[in-house]
Enzyme design. Structure first.
Site, PDB file in Angstrom:
ATOM      1  N   LYS A  38     -39.151  27.694  15.762  1.00  0.00           N
ATOM      2  CA  LYS A  38     -37.997  27.138  16.465  1.00  0.00           C
ATOM      3  C   LYS A  38     -36.676  27.651  15.894  1.00  0.00           C
ATOM      4  CE  LYS A  38     -40.566  22.922  17.551  1.00  0.00           C
ATOM      5  NZ  LYS A  38     -40.583  21.444  17.511  1.00  0.00           N
ATOM      6  N   PRO A  63     -36.103  22.304  21.902  1.00  0.00           N
ATOM      7  CA  PRO A  63     -36.726  23.514  22.435  1.00  0.00           C
ATOM      8  C   PRO A  63     -37.882  23.969  21.559  1.00  0.00           C
ATOM      9  CG  PRO A  63     -34.334  23.690  22.482  1.00  0.00           C
ATOM     10  CD  PRO A  63     -34.659  22.460  21.680  1.00  0.00           C
ATOM     11  N   GLU A  64     -38.947  24.446  22.207  1.00  0.00           N
ATOM     12  CA  GLU A  64     -40.132  24.889  21.482  1.00  0.00           C
ATOM     13  C   GLU A  64     -40.184  26.411  21.418  1.00  0.00           C
ATOM     14  OE1 GLU A  64     -43.640  22.681  22.634  1.00  0.00           O
ATOM     15  OE2 GLU A  64     -42.422  20.954  23.221  1.00  0.00           O
ATOM     16  N   ARG A  71     -41.823  10.999  17.834  1.00  0.00           N
ATOM     17  CA  ARG A  71     -41.773  11.855  19.009  1.00  0.00           C
ATOM     18  C   ARG A  71     -42.698  11.271  20.077  1.00  0.00           C
ATOM     19  NH1 ARG A  71     -38.109  13.298  16.511  1.00  0.00           N
ATOM     20  NH2 ARG A  71     -37.539  15.380  15.789  1.00  0.00           N
TER      21      ARG A  71
END
Length: 261
Positions: free
Chosen positions: A51, A2-3, A247
């Site tokens: 975050k 999650p950002e 990523r």
């Protein structure tokens, strides 16, 4: 993972359920905090930082959590079957008479004096969604100015890697890295010192704020093999960062073509 926009939504959900209410049940299923007693404490609020989430109580303590890749906070009615929290995946339970917040698959958990909570996030860059980060026009605001300074220290590091570096600016992840670079037709592996950080970071902040308000627009992220909405070229997928911390990067090979050497 999650950002920052998702963390804002999570913090608001926790505030709706817990802020201003007394805890009637509290379990921290974490080795370093298992003996902590929060029953009877009033939850002041939950604030995101990048975050990270900081849930503050009226006794001067803060619960710090990080969702990592798979974590989440879920709110369910107290007294429901879900509120019994029998799953081994539940790492934290904070309950009022009416609502129960379940911290599921949390990646980090600390209970610290509120006066020391800053030590847990001191290594991070400024939060891109913080109110004081930037106004969006004119000279960079204080948070943006600090991020630009940190960006410059990365020199020729690839821009996709710099945008994911939480020590440069906190809150951006793979989604808004890809979308911000697409917006400005930037090849993701361009050296960061060849890219204007103010333009990119202002776009990331604006897109993330829209997402936190429920108006996310996605053009390339997770759209590998689908037509670019701008030129029709099939969206490609590459890699940012190095194993084991790699990523995914999604980009348009035409709109974001590598500049000639």
């Amino acid at each position: 993972m999650p950002e920052g926009d998702a963390l804002r939504i999570t913090a608001a959900r926790l505030d709706d359920a817990l802020a201003g209410h007394v805890l009637v049940r509290a379990e921290l299923r974490w080795p370093t905090a298992a003996g902590a007693d929060l029953v009877g404490r009033t939850v002041r609020h939950t604030r995101p930082f990048g975050k990270h989430l900081l849930t503050r109580f009226d006794d001067g303590r803060t619960l710090h959590t990080h969702l990592r890749m798979d974590g989440a906070w879920r709110v369910v009615p107290s007294g429901s079957s879900h509120a019994q929290a029998r799953s081994h995946r539940v790492r934290a339970v904070l309950a009022t008479e009416t609502d129960t917040a379940l911290g599921i698959d949390l990646g980090m958990l600390d209970l610290v004096p509120t006066s020391r909570e800053h030590e847990l996030v001191a290594h991070l860059g400024p939060d891109i969604l913080d109110d004081g980060f930037d106004t969006g026009t004119g000279p960079p605001g204080p948070g943006l100015a600090e991020a630009v300074t940190r960006w410059a220290r990365r020199g020729p590091t690839r821009v996709c890697d710099v945008l994911l570096d939480q020590e440069v600016v906190a809150g951006i992840g793979t989604i808004w890295m890809a979308e911000s670079l697409f917006a400005h037709r930037v090849y993701p592996w361009t050296p960061a010192d060849q890219v204007d950080p103010v333009t990119i970071l202002r776009t990331a902040r604006r897109r993330m704020a829209d997402s936190a308000a429920g108006h996310a627009t996605i053009h390339v992220h997770s759209r590998q093999g689908r037509p670019c909405p701008r030129c029709g070229t099939l969206v490609a997928r590459g890699q940012a960062r190095q194993p084991p911390h790699e990523r995914p990067v999604f980009w348009c090979p035409t709109c974001q073509a590598q500049a000639p050497a």
